[in-house]
Design a protein around this motif. Structure first.
Motif, PDB file in Angstrom:
ATOM      1  N   GLN A   1      -7.948   1.773 -18.384  1.00  0.00           N
ATOM      2  CA  GLN A   1      -6.728   1.516 -17.482  1.00  0.00           C
ATOM      3  C   GLN A   1      -6.517  -0.048 -17.146  1.00  0.00           C
ATOM      4  OE1 GLN A   1      -5.056   3.743 -15.862  1.00  0.00           O
ATOM      5  NE2 GLN A   1      -5.924   5.612 -16.933  1.00  0.00           N
ATOM      6  N   PRO A   2      -5.283  -0.308 -17.140  1.00  0.00           N
ATOM      7  CA  PRO A   2      -4.974  -1.586 -16.921  1.00  0.00           C
ATOM      8  C   PRO A   2      -5.182  -2.065 -15.551  1.00  0.00           C
ATOM      9  CG  PRO A   2      -2.893  -0.554 -17.329  1.00  0.00           C
ATOM     10  CD  PRO A   2      -3.958   0.517 -17.367  1.00  0.00           C
ATOM     11  N   VAL A   3      -5.308  -3.186 -15.152  1.00  0.00           N
ATOM     12  CA  VAL A   3      -5.612  -3.845 -13.778  1.00  0.00           C
ATOM     13  C   VAL A   3      -4.238  -4.230 -13.130  1.00  0.00           C
ATOM     14  CG1 VAL A   3      -6.663  -5.810 -12.532  1.00  0.00           C
ATOM     15  CG2 VAL A   3      -7.916  -4.726 -14.399  1.00  0.00           C
ATOM     16  N   ARG A   4      -3.964  -3.557 -12.166  1.00  0.00           N
ATOM     17  CA  ARG A   4      -2.685  -3.941 -11.423  1.00  0.00           C
ATOM     18  C   ARG A   4      -2.860  -5.207 -10.669  1.00  0.00           C
ATOM     19  NH1 ARG A   4       2.053  -4.673 -10.160  1.00  0.00           N
ATOM     20  NH2 ARG A   4       3.246  -3.411  -8.845  1.00  0.00           N
TER      21      ARG A   4
ATOM     22  N   GLU B   1       0.211  -5.842 -20.080  1.00  0.00           N
ATOM     23  CA  GLU B   1       0.944  -4.767 -20.504  1.00  0.00           C
ATOM     24  C   GLU B   1       2.355  -4.477 -19.831  1.00  0.00           C
ATOM     25  OE1 GLU B   1      -0.597  -1.285 -21.938  1.00  0.00           O
ATOM     26  OE2 GLU B   1      -1.323  -2.923 -23.050  1.00  0.00           O
ATOM     27  N   TRP B   2       2.466  -5.226 -18.740  1.00  0.00           N
ATOM     28  CA  TRP B   2       3.693  -4.917 -18.192  1.00  0.00           C
ATOM     29  C   TRP B   2       3.826  -5.850 -17.098  1.00  0.00           C
ATOM     30  CZ3 TRP B   2       4.496  -4.075 -12.793  1.00  0.00           C
ATOM     31  CH2 TRP B   2       5.705  -3.607 -12.404  1.00  0.00           C
ATOM     32  N   THR B   3       5.025  -6.469 -16.770  1.00  0.00           N
ATOM     33  CA  THR B   3       5.400  -7.471 -15.815  1.00  0.00           C
ATOM     34  C   THR B   3       6.565  -6.792 -14.936  1.00  0.00           C
ATOM     35  OG1 THR B   3       6.885  -8.973 -17.021  1.00  0.00           O
ATOM     36  CG2 THR B   3       4.388  -9.546 -16.531  1.00  0.00           C
ATOM     37  N   THR B   4       6.855  -6.952 -13.791  1.00  0.00           N
ATOM     38  CA  THR B   4       7.879  -6.301 -13.251  1.00  0.00           C
ATOM     39  C   THR B   4       8.994  -6.782 -13.614  1.00  0.00           C
ATOM     40  OG1 THR B   4       9.004  -6.057 -11.048  1.00  0.00           O
ATOM     41  CG2 THR B   4       7.764  -7.935 -11.270  1.00  0.00           C
TER      42      THR B   4
ATOM     43  N   LEU C   1      -4.428  -5.509 -19.437  1.00  0.00           N
ATOM     44  CA  LEU C   1      -5.373  -4.690 -20.054  1.00  0.00           C
ATOM     45  C   LEU C   1      -6.589  -5.503 -20.678  1.00  0.00           C
ATOM     46  CD1 LEU C   1      -6.134  -1.529 -20.631  1.00  0.00           C
ATOM     47  CD2 LEU C   1      -5.161  -1.779 -22.757  1.00  0.00           C
TER      48      LEU C   1
ATOM     49  N   ARG D   1       0.452  -5.916 -14.955  1.00  0.00           N
ATOM     50  CA  ARG D   1      -0.468  -5.041 -15.252  1.00  0.00           C
ATOM     51  C   ARG D   1      -1.159  -5.724 -16.755  1.00  0.00           C
ATOM     52  NH1 ARG D   1       2.749  -0.415 -13.857  1.00  0.00           N
ATOM     53  NH2 ARG D   1       3.472  -0.088 -16.005  1.00  0.00           N
TER      54      ARG D   1
ATOM     55  N   SER E   1      -0.907  -7.859  -8.043  1.00  0.00           N
ATOM     56  CA  SER E   1       0.208  -8.122  -7.080  1.00  0.00           C
ATOM     57  C   SER E   1       0.024  -9.546  -6.531  1.00  0.00           C
ATOM     58  CB  SER E   1      -0.051  -7.108  -5.864  1.00  0.00           C
ATOM     59  OG  SER E   1      -0.157  -5.940  -6.364  1.00  0.00           O
TER      60      SER E   1
END
Lengths: 114, 114
Positions: free
Chosen positions: B74-77, B95-98, B68, B66, B79
């Protein structure tokens, strides 16, 4: 603030029927060009060699291919995730792409400073 | 004739333990730089924003993330296969990685002609 940035997907919008190889420009920034290339069992025509003024960084995203460089006996086999760098005017041709599925390439064409 | 050109693989040589995000330059051609970035659950530090002089074309090769952008709620997801283009000085952060698997990015940094 500018427009919201949303992703596109490299696997999306694959044509069902592909009579010829499909080349789509994703970014064209002057001396840099990014392309998605979709092959469906296509190979370069007999006797045809790419001979490009720019360098090309080429990655196989999906599928399989065999690339032949001029002067080599054996083509280079490329699988998912494989990448290589083709210097400008290094002649090459696509000998084979898998007929079982679409082959997707990511190609980056760029200049090298003198 | 030059050296034989052999492919490298973008999925190869992933470190087993990754205390920090890993950034590897694949090609550096002056105004163009291609990187492989490997994240393993990493995110940008709190309050940190990337603010880059060059444009960046960014593709998620494997995993999930994700992103930002400054000014967005909102962050962009992102894939597998998703790509987007980040203009120079468009501030952004990861913001996040799996945490389940390594996330592999392909990043192309480039200049736009004036």
């Amino acid at each position: 603030m500018g427009a919201v940035i949303l992703p596109s997907n490299l696997f999306a919008d694959l044509p069902k029927h592909l009579p010829e190889e499909l080349v789509q420009t994703l970014i064209n920034a002057g001396s840099v060009r990014i392309e998605r290339i979709v092959s469906d069992g296509h190979a370069s025509p007999d006797g045809f060699w790419y001979d490009q003024d720019q360098h090309e960084w080429l990655m196989l995203i999906k599928g399989g291919a065999r690339l032949l460089f001029e002067g080599e006996e054996q083509p280079v086999r490329m699988s998912t995730g494989d990448w290589l760098n083709i210097p400008a005017h290094k002649k090459h041709r696509v000998e084979w792409t898998t007929p079982d599925e679409a082959t997707i390439w990511l190609a980056l064409h760029y200049d090298m400073p003198k």
